[in-house]
Design an enzyme around this catalytic site. Structure first.
Site, short mmCIF file in Angstrom:
data_model
loop_
_atom_site.label_atom_id
_atom_site.label_comp_id
_atom_site.label_asym_id
_atom_site.label_seq_id
_atom_site.Cartn_x
_atom_site.Cartn_y
_atom_site.Cartn_z
N MET A 35 4.22 16.22 0.47
CA MET A 35 2.83 16.41 0.07
C MET A 35 2.68 16.57 -1.44
O MET A 35 2.02 17.49 -1.92
CB MET A 35 2.26 17.63 0.81
N GLU A 49 -0.94 3.69 -7.04
CA GLU A 49 -2.23 3.96 -6.39
C GLU A 49 -2.00 4.83 -5.14
O GLU A 49 -1.23 4.44 -4.25
CB GLU A 49 -2.87 2.63 -5.98
N LEU A 50 -2.65 5.97 -5.06
CA LEU A 50 -2.44 6.90 -3.94
C LEU A 50 -2.69 6.21 -2.60
O LEU A 50 -3.78 5.69 -2.35
CB LEU A 50 -3.39 8.11 -4.08
N THR A 73 3.16 2.69 -4.55
CA THR A 73 2.81 2.26 -5.91
C THR A 73 2.08 3.41 -6.59
O THR A 73 1.89 4.48 -5.98
CB THR A 73 1.90 1.02 -5.87
N HIS A 117 1.75 7.48 6.53
CA HIS A 117 0.45 8.14 6.40
C HIS A 117 -0.28 8.06 7.74
O HIS A 117 -0.32 6.99 8.37
CB HIS A 117 -0.37 7.44 5.30
C1 GAR Z 1 2.90 13.38 9.22
O1 GAR Z 1 1.80 13.29 10.08
C2 GAR Z 1 2.74 12.42 8.06
O2 GAR Z 1 2.14 11.21 8.43
C3 GAR Z 1 1.84 13.21 7.17
O3 GAR Z 1 2.33 14.52 7.22
C4 GAR Z 1 2.92 14.72 8.50
C5 GAR Z 1 4.32 15.23 8.29
O4 GAR Z 1 4.88 15.61 9.51
N1 GAR Z 1 1.84 12.71 5.82
C6 GAR Z 1 0.77 12.67 5.05
O5 GAR Z 1 -0.33 13.08 5.40
C7 GAR Z 1 0.98 12.05 3.68
N2 GAR Z 1 -0.25 11.87 3.02
P1 GAR Z 1 6.44 15.84 9.64
O6 GAR Z 1 6.84 16.82 8.51
O7 GAR Z 1 6.62 16.45 10.99
O8 GAR Z 1 7.12 14.51 9.50
#
Ligand code: GAR
Length: 214
Positions: A96, A149-150, A147, A115
């Site tokens: 994150m 770009e977020l 990249t 994502h």
């Molecule tokens: C997952 O749902 C992933 O897609 C999300 O965080 C979670 C992590 O779960 N990622 C994002 O939102 C990135 N923007 P995990 O730690 O159990 O893999």
């Protein structure tokens, strides 16, 4: 662009639970993904994923972002640890933090992110809550190259997940997560297989010529 052969040593960046990390560990153990996890890095010491990695015999370290004055300093520290283990592909798995130029330049088209939405819908935080609040009937998961770009890089794998009447952000998250655990190992395998290229913002897998290249 034709991709060069890719070194199969993965560096996985996490911030928490690590269930996608576990899916990658399980896919490797189950022979569905031909790769080695060289290192897991968390920016948070309390990330449960660190223990998952260690339980699987994988080196796992915490690099707390607060210990660095700038984002660039932090990214340079990540690069140093990853390069020291000869990592070829970096997988963001619930990491994150925004990644900046030092990391992207050290691993161009060699960073994947997962994502929990069908990008370009609902980038950023709380994608599942954004989907519920918007009232979409279908959401899903996207694995993309990173990249500057977020959440905007070329899309490698995308899977739809229905939004069901009465869903909450939590129930939708759980349904999407099941699909994430299938999609991420597949996307990593696709990248490691090689032969793909990026055209504009499109990821073109090995077997699919486009009009521009035929
Ligand atoms: C997952 O749902 C992933 O897609 C999300 O965080 C979670 C992590 O779960 N990622 C994002 O939102 C990135 N923007 P995990 O730690 O159990 O893999």
């Amino acid at each position: 662009m034709t991709s060069d052969p890719i070194n199969r040593r993965l560096g996985i960046l996490i911030s928490g639970r690590g269930s996608n990390l576990q899916a990658l560990i399980d896919a490797i153990a189950g022979g569905r993904l031909d790769a080695t996890i060289a290192l897991v890095i968390s920016n948070r010491a309390d990330a449960a994923g660190l223990e998952r990695a260690r339980a699987a015999g994988i080196e796992a370290i915490c690099l707390p972002h607060r210990a660095y004055a700038t984002r660039e300093d932090y990214d340079r520290a990540l690069v140093k640890e990853l390069q020291a283990r000869d990592v070829g592909l970096v997988c963001l798995a619930g990491f994150m933090r925004l990644v900046g130029a030092p990391l992207i330049e050290a691993f161009p088209n060699r960073i994947l992110n997962i994502h929990p939405s069908l990008l370009p819908a609902f980038p950023g935080l709380d994608a599942q809550r954004q989907a519920i609040e918007h009232g979409v009937k279908v959401s899903g998961v996207t694995v993309h190259l990173v990249t500057a770009e977020l959440d905007g890089g070329p899309i490698v794998v995308q899977r739809a997940v229905p939004v069901i009447a009465g869903d909450t952000a939590e129930s939708l998250s759980a349904r999407i997560l099941e699909e994430e655990h299938r999609a991420y190992p597949e996307a990593v395998q696709l990248i490691l297989h090689g032969g793909w290229r990026v055209e504009g913002r499109r990821f073109v897998p090995a077997r699919f010529p486009t009009s521009a290249s035929t």
